[in-house]
Design an enzyme around this catalytic site. Sequence first.
Site, PDB file in Angstrom:
ATOM      1  N   THR A   1      -4.083   0.331   5.423  1.00 12.01           N
ATOM      2  CA  THR A   1      -4.721  -0.408   4.337  1.00 12.01           C
ATOM      3  C   THR A   1      -3.980  -1.707   4.055  1.00 12.01           C
ATOM      4  O   THR A   1      -2.767  -1.713   3.895  1.00 12.01           O
ATOM      5  CB  THR A   1      -4.733   0.453   3.065  1.00 12.01           C
ATOM      6  OG1 THR A   1      -5.342   1.694   3.367  1.00 12.01           O
ATOM      7  CG2 THR A   1      -5.491  -0.237   1.951  1.00 12.01           C
TER       8      THR A   1
ATOM      9  N   GLU B   1      -8.944  -2.338   6.509  1.00 12.47           N
ATOM     10  CA  GLU B   1      -7.912  -2.445   7.547  1.00 12.47           C
ATOM     11  C   GLU B   1      -8.355  -3.437   8.619  1.00 12.47           C
ATOM     12  O   GLU B   1      -9.524  -3.788   8.723  1.00 12.47           O
ATOM     13  CB  GLU B   1      -7.666  -1.075   8.221  1.00 12.47           C
ATOM     14  CG  GLU B   1      -7.221  -0.009   7.235  1.00 12.47           C
ATOM     15  CD  GLU B   1      -6.622   1.224   7.896  1.00 12.47           C
ATOM     16  OE1 GLU B   1      -6.208   1.146   9.074  1.00 12.47           O
ATOM     17  OE2 GLU B   1      -6.569   2.269   7.213  1.00 12.47           O
TER      18      GLU B   1
ATOM     19  N   HIS C   1       0.838  -1.207   0.000  1.00  9.67           N
ATOM     20  CA  HIS C   1       0.000   0.000   0.000  1.00  9.67           C
ATOM     21  C   HIS C   1       0.868   1.251   0.000  1.00  9.67           C
ATOM     22  O   HIS C   1       0.653   2.177  -0.783  1.00  9.67           O
ATOM     23  CB  HIS C   1      -0.919  -0.016   1.222  1.00  9.67           C
ATOM     24  CG  HIS C   1      -1.713   1.249   1.419  1.00  9.67           C
ATOM     25  ND1 HIS C   1      -2.738   1.613   0.572  1.00  9.67           N
ATOM     26  CD2 HIS C   1      -1.607   2.234   2.352  1.00  9.67           C
ATOM     27  CE1 HIS C   1      -3.244   2.779   0.984  1.00  9.67           C
ATOM     28  NE2 HIS C   1      -2.578   3.174   2.057  1.00  9.67           N
TER      29      HIS C   1
ATOM     30  N   LYS D   1      -9.538  12.098   6.843  1.00 11.93           N
ATOM     31  CA  LYS D   1      -9.727  10.804   7.495  1.00 11.93           C
ATOM     32  C   LYS D   1     -10.626  10.848   8.725  1.00 11.93           C
ATOM     33  O   LYS D   1     -11.185   9.828   9.105  1.00 11.93           O
ATOM     34  CB  LYS D   1      -8.355  10.291   7.966  1.00 11.93           C
ATOM     35  CG  LYS D   1      -7.320  10.155   6.871  1.00 11.93           C
ATOM     36  CD  LYS D   1      -7.428   8.809   6.220  1.00 11.93           C
ATOM     37  CE  LYS D   1      -6.214   8.534   5.347  1.00 11.93           C
ATOM     38  NZ  LYS D   1      -6.275   7.181   4.798  1.00 11.93           N
TER      39      LYS D   1
ATOM     40  N   THR E   1     -14.717   6.589  10.894  1.00 14.16           N
ATOM     41  CA  THR E   1     -13.989   5.325  10.784  1.00 14.16           C
ATOM     42  C   THR E   1     -14.932   4.253  11.299  1.00 14.16           C
ATOM     43  O   THR E   1     -15.435   4.359  12.422  1.00 14.16           O
ATOM     44  CB  THR E   1     -12.709   5.343  11.654  1.00 14.16           C
ATOM     45  OG1 THR E   1     -11.912   6.470  11.274  1.00 14.16           O
ATOM     46  CG2 THR E   1     -11.909   4.061  11.497  1.00 14.16           C
TER      47      THR E   1
END
Length: 464
Positions: A381, A222, A154, A274, A278
């Site tokens: 990731t 993830e 990644h 981000k 999540t």
Amino acid sequence: MPYEIDETHDPNLESWVESANDPATDFPIQNLPLCCQLDGSFAGVGVRLGDHVVSLADCLVEAENHGFNSKFDSVGLTDPFRAATQFWSLTPGQRMMARRAVVAMLNADSPARDDISANSIEEGQVGPYIHPEPFDDEMLKVGDYTDFYASVFHATNVGSMFRPDNPLLPNYKHVPIAYHGRASTVVPSGTDIVRPIGQQAPTEDGGSPGFGPSKLFDYELEVGVVVGRGNELGTHIPIEEAEDHILGLCLLNDWSARDLQKWEYQPLGPFLAKNFATTVSPYIVTMEALAPFRTPAYERPAGDPRPLPYLTSDANTAHGGVDITLEVHIFSKQMRSKGMDPVRISKGTFKDMYWTIAQMLTHHSVNGCAMQPGDLLGSGTVSGKARDSRGCLLELTWDGDSFSDPPVLVPGTQRTPIRLPTGEERKFLADGDEVILKGYCEREGFRRIGFGECRGIVRPARQI
Ligand code: MN
């Protein structure tokens, strides 16, 4: 390693809770992942079994009554917040004792099956402490959240797009890279994800940034690492003890706005690209349950630097990896309306991560940072070398291959979209798309165990 294979991993074990014996279930009696039950049929720490959730406190009390001594005071387990901290903080040995007591109670030959009393159970219950899977009332309570970057595949792919002349920065193979996220935006599976708004990278060099709903909206596949016992501020967790401090693993989707990310990430790392959401799956698959699925740490190619001594132990080299198969499925609005099934768009494995979970935890604490029960570490990731094992759309629809020799570097804008069964095409996520992460462990001679699902639907951006 602190987690041994024992009688609780016997593939022939079945449960008197019938749904746990379905070959297709992620949750046979060999798994027993933990969750936090906030309200509904009971409150406290739950253990998923087949289509049901077992109240751990009630089950352990009954285990005592049956002479299956867990040597553990289960009274505190009925307060979901206190119980989590309390149970998460047990030693691996104490947790394995509790696991054996639960298996002793719930296996098909257990005398406990005679406890089933028609007048003490509610609709859907199969026993006094075994409740129907509630879907809505459960979640994983997390403390602080940190996201790592532990897949070299990644990191190299993304680096090739953002910095074609300098893809993998020289520190990568020495130091586990991470940024601090926000626990306040960690949400349980099933929560809608509103497309974020923000500043976007200019489309030409020297141009002005754009502003508005993210146009390059992505998921990241993830694995979440949940911390068990913590460490005092000013101390650290040695690599030899790191796994004693890990409770278990879950699935995690680090939703990412790539156009925001590209503009803001230098020099301090990800920020608003981000931290709007999540998603985590509700169940923590314990390190005890994962014992049969451990693998050697990723074998570094000859010529790569060895990790520094504080990140090295024989046990970590021999067993530091975890063999989890991970999948991403997409379910568009049009697919749902046509009655289709979600479609799998990638499949990878967790065992090829450049840094192990023990190395991540040890590194996080080496400066004296206090880790606390329930803290969440994202793995970064999970991508492999093969194109169909890339764990986000940024990589999956990219036409480049940073691992060919010499590298083929194609500008980040050149992309081949993935095609859905409806004929729809995606370079990035569209409103209405549901992203579904799945994970499971398989090994000859052992029962397959799964992580359940980590789901979220993309909703249109707010008007501002
Ligand atoms: Mn991430």
